[in-house]
Write a protein that holds these residues in place. Structure first.
Motif, PDB file in Angstrom:
ATOM      1  N   THR A  57       0.867  -1.366  -0.146  1.00 55.09           N
ATOM      2  CA  THR A  57       0.041  -0.033  -0.090  1.00 55.09           C
ATOM      3  C   THR A  57       0.917   1.078   0.058  1.00 55.09           C
ATOM      4  OG1 THR A  57      -1.804  -1.285   1.185  1.00 55.09           O
ATOM      5  CG2 THR A  57      -1.760   1.177   1.170  1.00 55.09           C
ATOM      6  N   LEU A  58       1.900   1.302   0.937  1.00 59.12           N
ATOM      7  CA  LEU A  58       2.831   2.469   0.903  1.00 59.12           C
ATOM      8  C   LEU A  58       3.327   2.597  -0.610  1.00 59.12           C
ATOM      9  CD1 LEU A  58       4.531   1.782   4.355  1.00 59.12           C
ATOM     10  CD2 LEU A  58       3.244   3.831   3.445  1.00 59.12           C
ATOM     11  N   ALA A  59       3.854   1.456  -1.203  1.00 57.47           N
ATOM     12  CA  ALA A  59       4.468   1.655  -2.622  1.00 57.47           C
ATOM     13  C   ALA A  59       3.438   2.065  -3.528  1.00 57.47           C
ATOM     14  CB  ALA A  59       4.953   0.126  -3.068  1.00 57.47           C
ATOM     15  N   MET A  60       2.164   1.580  -3.509  1.00 55.41           N
ATOM     16  CA  MET A  60       1.350   2.164  -4.459  1.00 55.41           C
ATOM     17  C   MET A  60       0.915   3.645  -4.131  1.00 55.41           C
ATOM     18  SD  MET A  60      -2.431   3.328  -4.462  1.00 55.41           S
ATOM     19  CE  MET A  60      -2.929   2.488  -2.561  1.00 55.41           C
ATOM     20  N   LEU A  61       1.112   4.187  -2.858  1.00 53.90           N
ATOM     21  CA  LEU A  61       1.064   5.700  -2.778  1.00 53.90           C
ATOM     22  C   LEU A  61       1.931   6.197  -3.359  1.00 53.90           C
ATOM     23  CD1 LEU A  61      -0.389   5.898   1.121  1.00 53.90           C
ATOM     24  CD2 LEU A  61      -1.404   6.573  -0.963  1.00 53.90           C
ATOM     25  N   GLU A  62       3.113   5.567  -3.066  1.00 60.22           N
ATOM     26  CA  GLU A  62       4.412   6.118  -3.754  1.00 60.22           C
ATOM     27  C   GLU A  62       4.207   6.528  -5.400  1.00 60.22           C
ATOM     28  OE1 GLU A  62       9.343   6.042  -3.756  1.00 60.22           O
ATOM     29  OE2 GLU A  62       7.928   4.319  -3.270  1.00 60.22           O
ATOM     30  N   GLN A  63       3.633   5.578  -6.003  1.00 60.54           N
ATOM     31  CA  GLN A  63       3.642   5.648  -7.375  1.00 60.54           C
ATOM     32  C   GLN A  63       2.361   6.600  -7.726  1.00 60.54           C
ATOM     33  OE1 GLN A  63       2.648   1.654  -8.590  1.00 60.54           O
ATOM     34  NE2 GLN A  63       4.876   0.916  -8.334  1.00 60.54           N
ATOM     35  N   LYS A  64       1.201   6.688  -6.921  1.00 59.78           N
ATOM     36  CA  LYS A  64       0.135   7.541  -7.354  1.00 59.78           C
ATOM     37  C   LYS A  64       0.276   8.858  -6.955  1.00 59.78           C
ATOM     38  CE  LYS A  64      -2.806   4.233  -8.495  1.00 59.78           C
ATOM     39  NZ  LYS A  64      -3.336   4.109  -9.872  1.00 59.78           N
ATOM     40  N   THR A  65       1.289   9.174  -5.968  1.00 60.83           N
ATOM     41  CA  THR A  65       1.600  10.537  -5.961  1.00 60.83           C
ATOM     42  C   THR A  65       2.924  11.243  -6.027  1.00 60.83           C
ATOM     43  OG1 THR A  65       2.557   9.748  -3.547  1.00 60.83           O
ATOM     44  CG2 THR A  65      -0.008  10.444  -3.473  1.00 60.83           C
ATOM     45  N   ALA A  66       3.498  10.435  -6.892  1.00 63.84           N
ATOM     46  CA  ALA A  66       4.730  10.881  -7.578  1.00 63.84           C
ATOM     47  C   ALA A  66       4.575  12.377  -8.113  1.00 63.84           C
ATOM     48  CB  ALA A  66       5.174  10.154  -8.557  1.00 63.84           C
ATOM     49  N   LEU A  69       3.890  15.542  -3.980  1.00 61.89           N
ATOM     50  CA  LEU A  69       4.032  15.647  -2.491  1.00 61.89           C
ATOM     51  C   LEU A  69       4.967  17.001  -2.184  1.00 61.89           C
ATOM     52  CD1 LEU A  69       4.286  12.086  -1.721  1.00 61.89           C
ATOM     53  CD2 LEU A  69       2.386  13.298  -1.575  1.00 61.89           C
ATOM     54  N   SER A  70       4.829  17.483  -1.134  1.00 64.11           N
ATOM     55  CA  SER A  70       5.913  18.205  -0.697  1.00 64.11           C
ATOM     56  C   SER A  70       7.047  17.481  -0.161  1.00 64.11           C
ATOM     57  CB  SER A  70       5.414  19.006   0.702  1.00 64.11           C
ATOM     58  OG  SER A  70       5.381  18.089   1.711  1.00 64.11           O
ATOM     59  N   THR A  71       8.310  18.265  -0.186  1.00 63.02           N
ATOM     60  CA  THR A  71       9.313  17.735   0.174  1.00 63.02           C
ATOM     61  C   THR A  71       9.484  16.687   1.458  1.00 63.02           C
ATOM     62  OG1 THR A  71      10.672  19.712  -0.774  1.00 63.02           O
ATOM     63  CG2 THR A  71      12.064  18.356   0.463  1.00 63.02           C
ATOM     64  N   ASP A  72       8.798  17.285   2.412  1.00 61.41           N
ATOM     65  CA  ASP A  72       8.716  16.577   3.809  1.00 61.41           C
ATOM     66  C   ASP A  72       7.869  15.473   3.460  1.00 61.41           C
ATOM     67  OD1 ASP A  72      10.325  18.479   5.051  1.00 61.41           O
ATOM     68  OD2 ASP A  72       8.634  19.536   5.795  1.00 61.41           O
ATOM     69  N   GLU A  73       6.811  15.667   2.979  1.00 61.34           N
ATOM     70  CA  GLU A  73       5.935  14.366   2.698  1.00 61.34           C
ATOM     71  C   GLU A  73       6.616  13.351   1.839  1.00 61.34           C
ATOM     72  OE1 GLU A  73       1.608  16.626   2.289  1.00 61.34           O
ATOM     73  OE2 GLU A  73       2.639  16.449   0.651  1.00 61.34           O
ATOM     74  N   ALA A  74       7.217  13.667   0.915  1.00 61.56           N
ATOM     75  CA  ALA A  74       8.165  12.832  -0.123  1.00 61.56           C
ATOM     76  C   ALA A  74       9.176  11.997   0.633  1.00 61.56           C
ATOM     77  CB  ALA A  74       8.576  13.270  -1.114  1.00 61.56           C
ATOM     78  N   ARG A  75       9.888  12.794   1.522  1.00 67.86           N
ATOM     79  CA  ARG A  75      10.942  12.134   2.283  1.00 67.86           C
ATOM     80  C   ARG A  75      10.468  11.325   3.063  1.00 67.86           C
ATOM     81  NH1 ARG A  75      13.074  16.581   4.519  1.00 67.86           N
ATOM     82  NH2 ARG A  75      11.676  16.311   6.185  1.00 67.86           N
ATOM     83  N   LYS A  76       9.453  11.482   3.986  1.00 69.01           N
ATOM     84  CA  LYS A  76       8.891  10.544   5.200  1.00 69.01           C
ATOM     85  C   LYS A  76       8.312   9.201   4.224  1.00 69.01           C
ATOM     86  CE  LYS A  76       6.868   9.356   8.926  1.00 69.01           C
ATOM     87  NZ  LYS A  76       7.475   8.881  10.001  1.00 69.01           N
TER      88      LYS A  76
END
Length: 90
Positions: A57-66, A69-76
């Motif tokens: 699910t985390l991997a899917m979120l990374e793909q869908k939100t590429a 995201l803000s810098t902080d969101e992407a880093r987290k």
């Protein structure tokens, strides 16, 4: 006699943020990996299929939100996935 009010105020829910969503999924994966105890049962139990679900699910979120995201969101988001994958291998 107790000093507690008659109508206790329920605790406030945390704000609905992307960081909180990632943290929630990360915590659920840690529980499923047996790294932290379930807060209800107080038992740490491994459930690899459930852990995989949260990691996926985390991997899917990374793909869908590429790119959105803000810098902080992407880093987290980028920080938690490799950490969880290492735990799966250990």
């Amino acid at each position: 006699m107790s000093d507690a009010p008659d109508d206790p105020v329920p605790p406030q829910a945390p704000p609905a943020t992307f960081e909180f969503l990632v943290h929630t999924l990360f915590t659920q994966a840690l529980m499923a990996l047996g790294r932290i105890p379930n807060p209800i049962t107080k038992q740490a139990q491994r459930n690899p299929a459930t852990a995989k679900h949260f990691i996926d699910t985390l991997a899917m979120l990374e793909q869908k939100t590429a790119g959105t995201l803000s810098t902080d969101e992407a880093r987290k988001q980028v920080e938690v996935q490799p950490e969880l994958r290492k735990m799966v291998l250990n």
